[in-house]
Write a protein that holds these residues in place. Structure first.
Motif, short mmCIF file in Angstrom:
data_model
loop_
_atom_site.label_atom_id
_atom_site.label_comp_id
_atom_site.label_asym_id
_atom_site.label_seq_id
_atom_site.Cartn_x
_atom_site.Cartn_y
_atom_site.Cartn_z
N SER A 150 -59.87 30.50 -7.37
CA SER A 150 -59.06 29.63 -8.21
C SER A 150 -57.64 29.65 -7.69
N GLY A 151 -56.85 28.64 -8.07
CA GLY A 151 -55.46 28.63 -7.65
C GLY A 151 -55.29 28.61 -6.15
N VAL A 152 -55.92 27.65 -5.47
CA VAL A 152 -55.95 27.62 -4.01
C VAL A 152 -54.58 27.26 -3.45
N GLU A 153 -54.19 27.97 -2.35
CA GLU A 153 -52.94 27.70 -1.66
C GLU A 153 -53.21 27.53 -0.17
N LEU A 154 -52.36 26.71 0.49
CA LEU A 154 -52.43 26.54 1.94
C LEU A 154 -51.11 26.94 2.56
N ALA A 155 -51.17 27.46 3.80
CA ALA A 155 -49.99 27.74 4.60
C ALA A 155 -50.19 27.10 5.97
N LEU A 156 -49.20 26.38 6.46
CA LEU A 156 -49.24 25.73 7.76
C LEU A 156 -48.43 26.57 8.74
N VAL B 120 -45.28 29.23 4.74
CA VAL B 120 -45.25 29.76 3.37
C VAL B 120 -46.40 29.15 2.57
N PHE B 121 -47.12 29.98 1.83
CA PHE B 121 -48.21 29.46 1.01
C PHE B 121 -47.67 28.57 -0.10
N GLN B 122 -48.32 27.41 -0.26
CA GLN B 122 -47.96 26.49 -1.33
C GLN B 122 -49.24 25.98 -1.99
N PRO B 123 -49.18 25.61 -3.27
CA PRO B 123 -50.41 25.25 -4.01
C PRO B 123 -51.10 24.03 -3.43
N LEU B 124 -52.41 24.10 -3.38
CA LEU B 124 -53.25 22.95 -3.06
C LEU B 124 -53.91 22.56 -4.36
N PRO C 173 -42.97 16.80 18.28
CA PRO C 173 -43.41 17.18 16.93
C PRO C 173 -43.62 18.69 16.84
N TRP C 174 -43.48 19.17 15.62
CA TRP C 174 -43.71 20.59 15.36
C TRP C 174 -45.15 20.94 15.70
N GLY C 175 -45.34 22.08 16.35
CA GLY C 175 -46.67 22.47 16.80
C GLY C 175 -47.45 23.21 15.74
N LEU C 176 -48.28 22.50 14.99
CA LEU C 176 -49.16 23.12 14.01
C LEU C 176 -50.35 23.71 14.76
N ILE C 177 -50.54 25.01 14.65
CA ILE C 177 -51.64 25.65 15.39
C ILE C 177 -52.65 26.33 14.48
N GLN C 178 -52.30 26.49 13.20
CA GLN C 178 -53.21 27.21 12.31
C GLN C 178 -52.92 26.85 10.86
N VAL C 179 -53.98 26.78 10.06
CA VAL C 179 -53.87 26.59 8.61
C VAL C 179 -54.60 27.74 7.94
N ARG C 180 -53.92 28.40 7.02
CA ARG C 180 -54.53 29.50 6.26
C ARG C 180 -54.71 29.10 4.80
N VAL C 181 -55.78 29.58 4.21
CA VAL C 181 -56.05 29.31 2.79
C VAL C 181 -56.06 30.64 2.06
N ARG C 182 -55.49 30.65 0.86
CA ARG C 182 -55.42 31.88 0.06
C ARG C 182 -55.80 31.55 -1.38
N THR C 183 -56.53 32.49 -2.00
CA THR C 183 -56.93 32.28 -3.40
C THR C 183 -57.17 33.64 -4.05
N GLN D 16 -54.75 12.98 -6.02
CA GLN D 16 -54.30 14.25 -5.46
C GLN D 16 -52.77 14.27 -5.38
N ARG D 17 -52.17 15.29 -5.97
CA ARG D 17 -50.73 15.45 -5.83
C ARG D 17 -50.41 15.86 -4.40
N VAL D 18 -49.35 15.31 -3.86
CA VAL D 18 -48.95 15.61 -2.48
C VAL D 18 -48.20 16.93 -2.45
N THR D 19 -48.56 17.77 -1.50
CA THR D 19 -47.84 19.01 -1.26
C THR D 19 -47.12 18.88 0.06
N ASP D 20 -45.81 19.04 0.06
CA ASP D 20 -45.01 18.82 1.26
C ASP D 20 -44.50 20.16 1.80
N TYR D 21 -44.63 20.33 3.11
CA TYR D 21 -44.12 21.51 3.79
C TYR D 21 -42.99 21.02 4.68
N GLY D 22 -41.76 21.15 4.22
CA GLY D 22 -40.64 20.50 4.89
C GLY D 22 -39.96 21.37 5.93
#
Length: 284
Positions: free
Chosen positions: A261-267, A275-279, A213-223, A174-180
């Protein structure tokens, strides 16, 4: 493990076709200029009211944005009169809301509004923005329904997080997707697919010690779906124990609709949408 039933894809109800003359009445130059960026979306919102920042709607002068809900009632808008006058036309009709902005919003300008779809229900929160890369032409908004398998899925995720020895089971190619970010970063470490269901391991790291730490409260998926509609929904987020004071681990899980197809995640944090980035997906 069963991948679960595919979420229902909702489309704008036939009754909204009466808006066609309104859309066609826009200047030809405006319609032609926007043809490459117009998008249709299906938004599945969390059943938990108030979770995460308001949902973004991208509007632009010369384009009518039609937002339809899964209730036939006329939506009740809660927005200041000053913002309503400044932005342009906000027209609630049966089951839908038509937005006709008279100007583009600035790069940092956000117009917040709440929409009460049904009496007694929690209002839905939105924020209007202008994005150069995309404009919403039609948006179908539905509420996520609890699933009978949700608790079982959460138990699987918690077991994977609780047992360090089990984590290598998620270390697939799995390629790593970084949300910096400057002080914290959220990273997708690995993904496992079970049919159309995914389990994504996330790590939120603090870049500077002694900072919260940054407060992650939700993950969205888009396709994108085969009919061109962008399907967007919240993933189930399960938090695990911290490895140390600088790393917090999570698992995000969800089921994609048929044909995705072309799944993306946003944190998402408490204050802002990610911002949506490729998964990147490996073949099941």
């Amino acid at each position: 493990m069963d991948g679960g039933a595919a979420p229902t894809v909702h489309r704008v109800r036939p009754g909204a076709w009466f808006l066609l003359p309104l859309l066609l009445s826009l200047p030809t130059s405006a319609r032609e200029a926007e043809v490459a960026t117009l998008q249709r979306r299906t938004l599945v919102l969390s059943s938990r009211a108030g979770v995460g920042p308001p949902t973004e709607l991208s509007v632009k002068v010369g384009v009518a944005t039609v937002v339809c809900f899964d209730s036939p009632a006329r939506p009740d808008l809660q927005v200041s009169e000053q913002e309503r006058t400044s932005l342009g036309e906000l027209m609630p009709i049966k089951g839908c809301l038509v937005i006709l902005p008279k100007r583009n919003l600035g790069a940092d300008e956000r117009v917040e509004m709440s929409v009460l779809v049904e009496p007694g229900a929690e209002p839905l929160r939105f924020v209007l923005v202008t994005r150069l890369e995309a404009v919403d032409l039609s948006v179908k908004v539905v509420r996520a329904s609890p699933s009978a398998e949700d608790e079982g899925v959460a138990e699987v995720a918690r077991s994977l997080l609780a047992a360090p020895a089990a984590r290598p089971r998620l270390d697939v190619a799995q390629r790593v997707t970084d949300y910096g970010a400057r002080t914290s970063s959220g990273q997708v470490d690995s993904v496992v697919w079970m049919g159309r269901r995914f389990f994504a391991t996330l790590a939120v790291r603090v870049r500077k010690k002694r900072l919260a730490p940054w407060g992650l409260i939700q993950v969205r998926v888009r396709t994108p779906l085969p009919d061109g509609v962008l399907w967007e929904a919240p993933a189930r987020l399960v938090s695990g124990p911290s490895d140390d004071s600088t790393v917090q681990r999570y698992i995000a899980t969800g089921v994609l609709p048929e044909g995705a197809s072309g799944v993306e995640l946003a944190l998402d944090g408490a204050e802002a949408l990610g911002v949506f980035q490729p998964l990147h997906r490996e073949a099941p």
